[in-house]
Motif scaffolding. Structure first.
Motif, mmCIF file in Angstrom:
data_model
loop_
_atom_site.group_PDB
_atom_site.id
_atom_site.type_symbol
_atom_site.label_atom_id
_atom_site.label_comp_id
_atom_site.label_asym_id
_atom_site.label_seq_id
_atom_site.Cartn_x
_atom_site.Cartn_y
_atom_site.Cartn_z
ATOM 1 N N GLY A 197 -3.407 5.639 11.214
ATOM 2 C CA GLY A 197 -4.107 5.116 10.057
ATOM 3 C C GLY A 197 -3.543 3.835 9.475
ATOM 4 N N THR A 219 -6.178 0.866 9.504
ATOM 5 C CA THR A 219 -7.193 1.049 8.463
ATOM 6 C C THR A 219 -6.619 0.740 7.092
ATOM 7 N N GLU A 220 -5.399 1.186 6.842
ATOM 8 C CA GLU A 220 -4.750 0.936 5.552
ATOM 9 C C GLU A 220 -4.554 -0.557 5.322
ATOM 10 N N SER A 245 -6.631 1.637 -7.669
ATOM 11 C CA SER A 245 -7.809 1.405 -6.847
ATOM 12 C C SER A 245 -8.901 0.808 -7.716
ATOM 13 N N CYS A 294 -8.030 -2.251 4.743
ATOM 14 C CA CYS A 294 -8.531 -1.948 3.402
ATOM 15 C C CYS A 294 -7.817 -2.802 2.347
ATOM 16 N N ALA A 295 -6.508 -2.979 2.508
ATOM 17 C CA ALA A 295 -5.758 -3.804 1.566
ATOM 18 C C ALA A 295 -6.239 -5.251 1.603
ATOM 19 N N VAL A 324 -8.498 2.265 -2.040
ATOM 20 C CA VAL A 324 -7.098 2.238 -1.623
ATOM 21 C C VAL A 324 -6.251 1.545 -2.686
ATOM 22 N N THR A 345 0.860 -1.170 0.000
ATOM 23 C CA THR A 345 0.000 0.000 0.000
ATOM 24 C C THR A 345 0.906 1.233 0.000
ATOM 25 N N GLU A 346 0.325 2.389 0.138
ATOM 26 C CA GLU A 346 1.132 3.613 0.116
ATOM 27 C C GLU A 346 2.215 3.607 1.191
ATOM 28 N N ARG A 347 1.875 3.092 2.395
ATOM 29 C CA ARG A 347 2.820 3.185 3.507
ATOM 30 C C ARG A 347 3.208 1.842 4.117
#
Length: 219
Positions: free
Chosen positions: A113, A116-117, A210, A120-121, A193, A11-13
């Motif tokens: 967060g 949550t990240e 996404s 969502c993934a 996401v 994911t992004e992070r």
């Protein structure tokens, strides 16, 4: 077309990847350092300090179940420094076309967060790779942070059942049930996401876009 399961999810992070035996020492220390934080909510955290050999045995068994497609235990690592900050699990029930999600974070990594990240993934993986039609999350009603994660990802509360959990003092406490249906997924926060997922030999299962952006590209 490559098939799941997803062994590595970006994911992004976060890096969300299958637990490996080499993670045992770091995992044991992370759990020990966060025992007070985890014990009120997670039963396995109440077992006391685990030796490295005991943790290694647990990780090996979890990885075995992962490779057999029975249950997927993941390490959560920050992409910025590849430090482990928690764990997550996706437990599919192919006969029921459903799956359950679980997650935990080190105390220092909460409130940013990350949970949550990660959820969502895993929602995307569950619906798009595992082809689930129904997902659920169980939380303790007093664990407001965990319940907030489920809500932010797009899960709906189905209610609370009494005496379904064991509290740290041994008494029984309620459990709250959260769910998401396949037809609710496209409009959920999870679908928005960006996620890249790879199988055991590095083949792409999800391409990084996404769900909403992929739909837009097809219009």
């Amino acid at each position: 077309m490559p098939q799941g399961p997803a062994y590595s999810i970006l994911t992004e992070r976060l890096i969300v990847r299958a637990l490996e035996p080499r993670d045992a020492a770091v995992l044991a220390q992370l759990i020990a350092d966060n025992a007070r934080h985890l014990r009120p909510w997670i039963e396995w955290a109440r077992e006391g300090p685990r030796t490295l050999d005991a943790t290694l045995d647990t990780v090996r068994r979890m990885r075995g179940r992962f490779d057999l497609g029975e249950a997927y235990a993941f390490a959560l690592l920050r992409r910025s420094d590849e430090v482990m900050i928690g764990g997550a699990a996706l437990s599919p029930d192919p006969a029921d076309e459903s799956a359950a999600l679980g997650y935990w974070l080190a105390s220092a990594s909460t409130g940013q967060g990350f949970a949550t990240e990660a959820v969502c993934a895993l929602v995307r993986v569950a619906f798009e790779i595992e082809h689930a039609t129904f997902l659920e999350i169980h939380t303790a009603p007093d664990n407001q942070k965990s319940s907030a994660v489920a809500a932010r990802a797009g899960f709906k509360s189905d209610g609370t059942l009494r005496a379904r959990l064991r509290s740290e003092d041994g008494s029984r406490s309620p459990r709250e049930y959260w769910s998401m249906l396949r037809d609710e997924y496209p409009a959920s926060a999870a679908a928005k996401v960006p996620v890249t997922a790879h199988d055991a030999i590095g083949r792409v299962l999800l391409d990084g876009a996404s769900t909403s952006s992929r739909r837009s590209a097809l219009r």
